[in-house]
Write a protein that holds these residues in place. Structure first.
Motif, mmCIF file in Angstrom:
data_model
loop_
_atom_site.group_PDB
_atom_site.id
_atom_site.type_symbol
_atom_site.label_atom_id
_atom_site.label_comp_id
_atom_site.label_asym_id
_atom_site.label_seq_id
_atom_site.Cartn_x
_atom_site.Cartn_y
_atom_site.Cartn_z
ATOM 1 N N SER A 102 57.596 -7.198 67.791
ATOM 2 C CA SER A 102 58.999 -7.544 67.601
ATOM 3 C C SER A 102 59.680 -6.400 66.870
ATOM 4 C CB SER A 102 59.124 -8.847 66.808
ATOM 5 O OG SER A 102 58.534 -8.702 65.535
ATOM 6 N N GLY A 103 60.975 -6.314 66.963
ATOM 7 C CA GLY A 103 61.699 -5.226 66.332
ATOM 8 C C GLY A 103 61.962 -4.099 67.312
ATOM 9 N N ILE A 104 62.630 -3.078 66.824
ATOM 10 C CA ILE A 104 63.002 -1.926 67.646
ATOM 11 C C ILE A 104 62.191 -0.710 67.195
ATOM 12 C CG2 ILE A 104 64.865 -0.353 68.259
ATOM 13 C CD1 ILE A 104 65.154 -3.097 69.523
ATOM 14 N N TYR A 105 61.620 -0.008 68.147
ATOM 15 C CA TYR A 105 60.782 1.144 67.837
ATOM 16 C C TYR A 105 61.215 2.356 68.640
ATOM 17 C CZ TYR A 105 58.048 -2.500 65.701
ATOM 18 O OH TYR A 105 57.662 -3.561 64.937
ATOM 19 N N TYR A 106 61.127 3.525 67.982
ATOM 20 C CA TYR A 106 61.611 4.756 68.596
ATOM 21 C C TYR A 106 60.472 5.671 69.031
ATOM 22 C CZ TYR A 106 65.862 3.141 66.315
ATOM 23 O OH TYR A 106 66.932 2.389 65.919
ATOM 24 N N ASN A 107 59.251 5.337 68.652
ATOM 25 C CA ASN A 107 58.132 6.207 68.999
ATOM 26 C C ASN A 107 57.301 5.598 70.120
ATOM 27 O OD1 ASN A 107 57.527 4.240 66.954
ATOM 28 N ND2 ASN A 107 55.469 5.092 66.867
ATOM 29 N N THR A 108 56.767 6.461 70.958
ATOM 30 C CA THR A 108 56.038 6.005 72.138
ATOM 31 C C THR A 108 54.809 5.185 71.780
ATOM 32 O OG1 THR A 108 54.790 8.076 72.188
ATOM 33 C CG2 THR A 108 56.803 7.996 73.499
ATOM 34 N N GLY A 109 54.215 5.426 70.631
ATOM 35 C CA GLY A 109 52.984 4.758 70.250
ATOM 36 C C GLY A 109 53.101 3.256 70.070
ATOM 37 N N ARG A 110 54.303 2.760 69.921
ATOM 38 C CA ARG A 110 54.519 1.326 69.714
ATOM 39 C C ARG A 110 54.686 0.554 71.020
ATOM 40 N NH1 ARG A 110 53.420 -1.971 65.409
ATOM 41 N NH2 ARG A 110 54.033 -1.008 63.453
ATOM 42 N N TYR A 111 54.667 1.265 72.120
ATOM 43 C CA TYR A 111 54.867 0.640 73.426
ATOM 44 C C TYR A 111 53.535 0.553 74.163
ATOM 45 C CZ TYR A 111 59.827 0.855 72.532
ATOM 46 O OH TYR A 111 61.071 0.665 71.971
ATOM 47 N N ASP A 112 53.303 -0.621 74.746
ATOM 48 C CA ASP A 112 51.999 -0.918 75.326
ATOM 49 C C ASP A 112 51.934 -0.693 76.838
ATOM 50 O OD1 ASP A 112 52.746 -3.343 73.158
ATOM 51 O OD2 ASP A 112 50.831 -2.320 72.836
ATOM 52 N N TYR A 113 53.055 -0.823 77.505
ATOM 53 C CA TYR A 113 53.076 -0.714 78.964
ATOM 54 C C TYR A 113 54.177 0.253 79.387
ATOM 55 C CZ TYR A 113 50.406 -4.990 78.414
ATOM 56 O OH TYR A 113 49.466 -5.919 78.024
ATOM 57 N N TRP A 114 53.876 1.010 80.444
ATOM 58 C CA TRP A 114 54.803 2.029 80.938
ATOM 59 C C TRP A 114 54.919 1.963 82.450
ATOM 60 C CZ3 TRP A 114 57.399 5.375 77.664
ATOM 61 C CH2 TRP A 114 56.993 5.360 76.330
ATOM 62 N N GLY A 115 56.127 2.296 82.937
ATOM 63 C CA GLY A 115 56.311 2.463 84.363
ATOM 64 C C GLY A 115 55.923 3.869 84.788
ATOM 65 N N GLN A 116 56.078 4.148 86.076
ATOM 66 C CA GLN A 116 55.675 5.442 86.622
ATOM 67 C C GLN A 116 56.770 6.493 86.483
ATOM 68 O OE1 GLN A 116 56.963 3.060 88.415
ATOM 69 N NE2 GLN A 116 58.446 4.123 89.692
ATOM 70 N N GLY A 117 57.979 6.069 86.157
ATOM 71 C CA GLY A 117 59.083 6.996 85.941
ATOM 72 C C GLY A 117 59.950 7.201 87.165
ATOM 73 N N THR A 118 61.207 7.572 86.926
ATOM 74 C CA THR A 118 62.148 7.885 87.996
ATOM 75 C C THR A 118 62.921 9.135 87.590
ATOM 76 O OG1 THR A 118 63.911 7.003 89.411
ATOM 77 C CG2 THR A 118 63.981 6.363 87.095
ATOM 78 N N GLN A 119 63.082 10.067 88.533
ATOM 79 C CA GLN A 119 63.706 11.352 88.238
ATOM 80 C C GLN A 119 65.220 11.239 88.232
ATOM 81 O OE1 GLN A 119 62.240 14.606 87.681
ATOM 82 N NE2 GLN A 119 64.368 15.066 87.132
ATOM 83 N N VAL A 120 65.830 11.791 87.199
ATOM 84 C CA VAL A 120 67.286 11.913 87.116
ATOM 85 C C VAL A 120 67.605 13.401 86.982
ATOM 86 C CG1 VAL A 120 69.335 11.469 85.712
ATOM 87 C CG2 VAL A 120 67.652 9.646 86.102
ATOM 88 N N THR A 121 68.430 13.898 87.879
ATOM 89 C CA THR A 121 68.836 15.301 87.855
ATOM 90 C C THR A 121 70.355 15.375 87.822
ATOM 91 O OG1 THR A 121 66.877 15.930 89.138
ATOM 92 C CG2 THR A 121 68.673 17.530 89.000
ATOM 93 N N VAL A 122 70.882 16.059 86.816
ATOM 94 C CA VAL A 122 72.325 16.199 86.649
ATOM 95 C C VAL A 122 72.678 17.670 86.855
ATOM 96 C CG1 VAL A 122 74.319 15.795 85.178
ATOM 97 C CG2 VAL A 122 72.306 14.308 84.996
ATOM 98 N N SER A 123 73.478 17.946 87.868
ATOM 99 C CA SER A 123 73.853 19.324 88.167
ATOM 100 C C SER A 123 75.157 19.683 87.456
ATOM 101 C CB SER A 123 74.013 19.500 89.673
ATOM 102 O OG SER A 123 75.056 18.683 90.152
#
Length: 124
Positions: A102-123
């Motif tokens: 519970s609570g809000i966390y800013y570091n990756t170590g506090r997160y247990d599950y991750w997606g595969q990611g999606t690319q964002v490109t800004v020209s």
């Protein structure tokens, strides 16, 4: 167990908008704090935004505050990230993450599950 799948990435010009979405599977989705992170080439993964299990106001990195909005729909098991006024420095792979704490966390170590990611490109 939670599985996360991101979508909505793509190529956009500076000043434009994109809406990312994270679809989660698992009956206990509503109990997790949800976050968005990003990773640019050659850089560490960094915090973008997070929202608690109950929803409400999101928490943001200073670099995206006022431009990005995180929300969640516990009935649909989704966590959108609306990105406006995009800048070239927003270019990265964006990841959705779930934390059992519970609570809000800013570091990756506090997160247990991750997606595969999606690319964002800004020209520019």
């Amino acid at each position: 167990q939670v599985q996360l799948v991101e979508s909505g990435g793509g190529l956009v010009q500076a000043g434009g908008s994109l809406r990312l979405s994270c679809a989660a599977s698992g009956r206990t989705f509503s109990r997790y704090t949800m976050g968005w992170f990003r990773q640019a080439p050659g850089k560490e993964r960094e915090f973008v935004a997070a929202i608690s299990w109950s929803g409400g106001s999101g928490h943001y990195a200073d670099s995206v505050k006022g431009r990005f909005t995180i929300s969640r729909d516990n009935a649909k098991n989704t966590v959108p990230l609306q990105m406006n006024s995009l800048k070239p420095e927003d270019t990265a792979v964006y990841y959705c993450a779930a934390s059992q704490y519970s609570g809000i966390y800013y570091n990756t170590g506090r997160y247990d599950y991750w997606g595969q990611g999606t690319q964002v490109t800004v020209s520019s």
